[in-house]
Design an enzyme around this catalytic site. Structure first.
Site, PDB file in Angstrom:
ATOM      1  N   THR A  29       0.823  -1.222   0.000  1.00 56.39           N
ATOM      2  CA  THR A  29       0.000   0.000   0.000  1.00 56.39           C
ATOM      3  C   THR A  29       0.851   1.262   0.000  1.00 56.39           C
ATOM      4  OG1 THR A  29      -1.879  -1.048   1.062  1.00 56.39           O
ATOM      5  CG2 THR A  29      -1.655   1.299   1.430  1.00 56.39           C
ATOM      6  N   ASP A  86       2.045  -6.310  -4.384  1.00 53.57           N
ATOM      7  CA  ASP A  86       1.189  -6.352  -3.205  1.00 53.57           C
ATOM      8  C   ASP A  86       1.784  -7.487  -2.366  1.00 53.57           C
ATOM      9  OD1 ASP A  86      -0.973  -7.478  -1.513  1.00 53.57           O
ATOM     10  OD2 ASP A  86      -2.144  -5.886  -2.442  1.00 53.57           O
ATOM     11  N   ASP A  98       0.460  -6.732   4.769  1.00 52.55           N
ATOM     12  CA  ASP A  98      -0.193  -8.027   4.996  1.00 52.55           C
ATOM     13  C   ASP A  98       0.781  -9.144   5.366  1.00 52.55           C
ATOM     14  OD1 ASP A  98      -2.693  -6.992   4.644  1.00 52.55           O
ATOM     15  OD2 ASP A  98      -2.889  -7.601   2.551  1.00 52.55           O
ATOM     16  N   ARG A 149      -0.883 -24.895  15.575  1.00 52.12           N
ATOM     17  CA  ARG A 149      -1.285 -23.795  16.461  1.00 52.12           C
ATOM     18  C   ARG A 149      -2.274 -24.371  17.456  1.00 52.12           C
ATOM     19  NH1 ARG A 149      -0.922 -19.274  11.808  1.00 52.12           N
ATOM     20  NH2 ARG A 149      -2.498 -18.127  12.941  1.00 52.12           N
ATOM     21  N   THR A 202       1.267 -21.588  20.291  1.00 53.61           N
ATOM     22  CA  THR A 202      -0.118 -21.376  20.752  1.00 53.61           C
ATOM     23  C   THR A 202      -0.917 -20.536  19.762  1.00 53.61           C
ATOM     24  OG1 THR A 202      -1.525 -20.541  22.519  1.00 53.61           O
ATOM     25  CG2 THR A 202       0.524 -19.360  22.183  1.00 53.61           C
ATOM     26  N   GLN A 203      -2.208 -20.808  19.687  1.00 62.22           N
ATOM     27  CA  GLN A 203      -3.078 -19.945  18.883  1.00 62.22           C
ATOM     28  C   GLN A 203      -3.561 -18.757  19.711  1.00 62.22           C
ATOM     29  OE1 GLN A 203      -7.371 -21.922  18.589  1.00 62.22           O
ATOM     30  NE2 GLN A 203      -5.819 -23.355  17.875  1.00 62.22           N
ATOM     31  N   CYS A 204      -3.192 -18.723  20.998  1.00 60.47           N
ATOM     32  CA  CYS A 204      -3.480 -17.520  21.792  1.00 60.47           C
ATOM     33  C   CYS A 204      -2.647 -16.378  21.229  1.00 60.47           C
ATOM     34  CB  CYS A 204      -3.077 -17.709  23.253  1.00 60.47           C
ATOM     35  SG  CYS A 204      -4.060 -18.916  24.107  1.00 60.47           S
TER      36      CYS A 204
HETATM   37  N1  ASP Z   1      -2.390  -5.734   0.536  1.00 59.33           N
HETATM   38  C1  ASP Z   1      -1.428  -4.733   0.940  1.00 59.33           C
HETATM   39  C2  ASP Z   1      -0.087  -5.422   1.046  1.00 59.33           C
HETATM   40  O1  ASP Z   1       0.177  -6.088   1.987  1.00 59.33           O
HETATM   41  C3  ASP Z   1      -1.824  -4.137   2.231  1.00 59.33           C
HETATM   42  C4  ASP Z   1      -0.880  -3.086   2.764  1.00 59.33           C
HETATM   43  O2  ASP Z   1       0.216  -2.869   2.346  1.00 59.33           O
HETATM   44  O3  ASP Z   1      -1.292  -2.435   3.777  1.00 59.33           O
HETATM   45  O4  ASP Z   1       0.689  -5.312   0.174  1.00 59.33           O
END
Ligand code: ASP
Length: 499
Positions: free
Chosen positions: A16, A72, A105, A261, A292-294
């Site tokens: 992003t 991305d 991400d 997990r 853990t999944q916690c």
């Molecule tokens: N989908 C985008 C990415 O991870 C989200 C971001 O950058 O905030 O590239």
């Protein structure tokens, strides 16, 4: 620019932070990642041609490298991690530090993978990104994140200590990258580090929490280039024990590592058929790590006998590692052709890049002739060390120590339990009594129902008597009527890595 200031290399990978609306006339149109030249046009503060020509220029040299094409981060793969790691490795000595502009991400995966690939890193590698890009939005977090990351990456210029780690800088906080999780898909504080304190903070000035950062290593930088992508991760959930999901996955020849997990502090359903899958996987050479999944906290596999069934089937503990860090670590370790499955399992349980608060070091005990204690013999039994205990730690870092007898069985001849006295490092001629400093405790055990791991807590004696590199012998003596047998024995030390 001070002459000795080598500046910063920005690795631009997309996300992003580097996205703009596909239709320049329609800000609502879907965003698309732009190339580095376009990004730089919108970021004159970093443009090397504008150094000393604009009052708002960052004021030091910023070179660039771009992933081609920038992505991305949902589309980033281990091949892309390798490209990033290779650039940092090749140009490590040419810059004060490195910034990676990245999508949010999968940022924690990239941070984790790089932390295990770049061994003995001596420079800051600061990964950052944005929830809103400065390339077209006047209200954004992208520009501040990027500029501040560059300042953390140039400690000489910023007059701060060097942070020789792969970090994530986001929303004012500097974190150890392999400790982070993305917790917010919109907020400017997108990341948090549930099990490790922050490394630094940026407000009006930059601050580094020196006590939390790793020391600058003395050994030469190394790059682990090979990753094994035959690693999967999944959550256990109520009902998984009745599905064929795990069975099918484990039957596939592609899988070499599994990050499971678990519930809470390391628990999974205990239906025998379900557990058999893991035993089979272990027998087939698959490494299975339990995290853990916690959101916060650690698994305590192997500290208490309650989770012993999982140890017995060969599962290893991931302590408080994030699932993302555990996954990337297994990919990197399994990619190393020189490591056997056992060595991967051993290293999997040790803190390699600050990713876990504890490590476990195991010393195997020799089996020959020493896997039975019997009251009838009335003798003591000495379990000789098969190897030295590894690692480099101080005895005060031992947080827990256990003597584990795998496949153990207790047979009592009366209803009363037998009592096992445990001593460490006593000579064959020393007289055994509870007043000896080498006495580790007496443990009562009842008749057992089948073969199962027997674990004795020997923490107090271990702290006083065991040091890194030692070869530790264990002497046992049985009181009462009966016998204890086992298939293999070891001492496991849990070392606190945050002391
Ligand atoms: N989908 C985008 C990415 O991870 C989200 C971001 O950058 O905030 O590239």
């Amino acid at each position: 620019m001070s002459r000795s200031d080598k500046g910063v290399l920005v690795l631009y990978t997309g996300g992003t932070i580097g996205s703009m609306p596909a239709d320049p006339n329609d800000p609502e149109s879907p965003q698309r990642v732009v190339d580095w030249d376009t990004f730089l046009e919108m970021t004159p503060q970093l443009d090397p041609k504008l150094l000393n020509k604009r009052p708002d220029h960052i004021g030091f040299k910023v070179d660039s490298w771009s992933l081609e094409p920038p992505l991305d981060s949902c589309n980033v793969t281990p091949d892309d991690w390798l490209q990033m790691a290779q650039v940092i490795y090749d140009r490590h000595d040419d810059y004060e530090g490195f910034v990676i502009a990245h999508g949010t991400d999968t940022m924690v995966y990239t941070a984790s993978a790089l932390s295990f690939m770049l061994i003995n890193l001596k420079k800051p590698v600061i990964i950052t990104g944005a929830q809103r890009s400065h390339t077209f939005l006047p209200r954004n977090d992208g520009l501040q994140n990027l500029l501040t990351a560059c300042h953390f990456a140039n400690p000489k210029r910023s007059k701060i200590p060097v942070v020789p780690e792969v970090c994530i800088y986001f929303g004012g906080e500097l974190f150890r990258g392999n400790r982070c999780r993305k917790m917010d898909s919109e907020g400017y504080d997108a990341y948090f580090s549930p099990n490790y304190p922050s490394l630094g903070h940026a407000g009006g000035s930059l601050e580094v929490n020196e006590k939390n950062i790793l020391p600058i290593p003395k050994q030469a930088l190394q790059l682990r280039k090979r990753l094994n992508t035959g690693v999967v991760t999944f959550d256990v959930f109520p009902g998984i024990q009745n599905s064929h999901f795990v069975e099918r996955m484990i039957d596939s020849n592609e899988i070499k590592g599994v990050v499971i997990r678990s519930f809470g502090s390391g628990n999974i359903p205990t239906a025998p058929k379900f557990l058999e899958n893991f035993q089979k996987a272990n027998d087939n050479g698959i490494v299975i790590q339990n995290v853990t999944q916690c959101v916060k906290g650690a698994v305590s596999l192997g500290i208490y006998e309650t989770s012993a069934a999982l140890l017995e089937i060969g599962m290893i503990t991931g302590f408080d590692a994030t699932p993302e860090a555990a996954l990337c670590k297994l990919m990197v370790l399994l990619g190393d052709e020189d490591l056997s499955k056992d060595e991967v399992a051993t290293l999997g349980q040790q803190c390699l890049a600050g990713e876990m608060s504890s490590s476990v070091y195991v010393q195997k005990l020799k089996e020959a002739g020493a896997n039975r204690i019997d009251s009838k013999e009335g003798e003591r039994k000495r379990l000789a060390p098969a190897e030295a205990i590894g690692g480099s730690w101080q005895s005060k870092q031992i947080s827990n120590a256990s003597l584990r007898l795998y496949g153990g069985e207790v047979n009592t001849e009366t209803d009363s339990p037998v009592e096992i006295d445990v001593y460490i490092n006593v000579g064959s001629d020393d007289e055994l009594h509870h007043g000896l400093p080498n006495y580790a405790g007496s443990f009562k055990r009842r008749q057992s129902d089948g073969k199962f791991i027997i674990s004795f807590d020997i923490t107090t004696a271990a702290k006083a008597l065991i040091q890194t590199g030692d070869r530790v012998s264990v002497t046992t003596k049985l009181n009462g009527q009966g016998s204890v047998t086992w298939q293999r024995a070891e001492i496991a030390l849990f070392i606190n890595e945050t002391d």
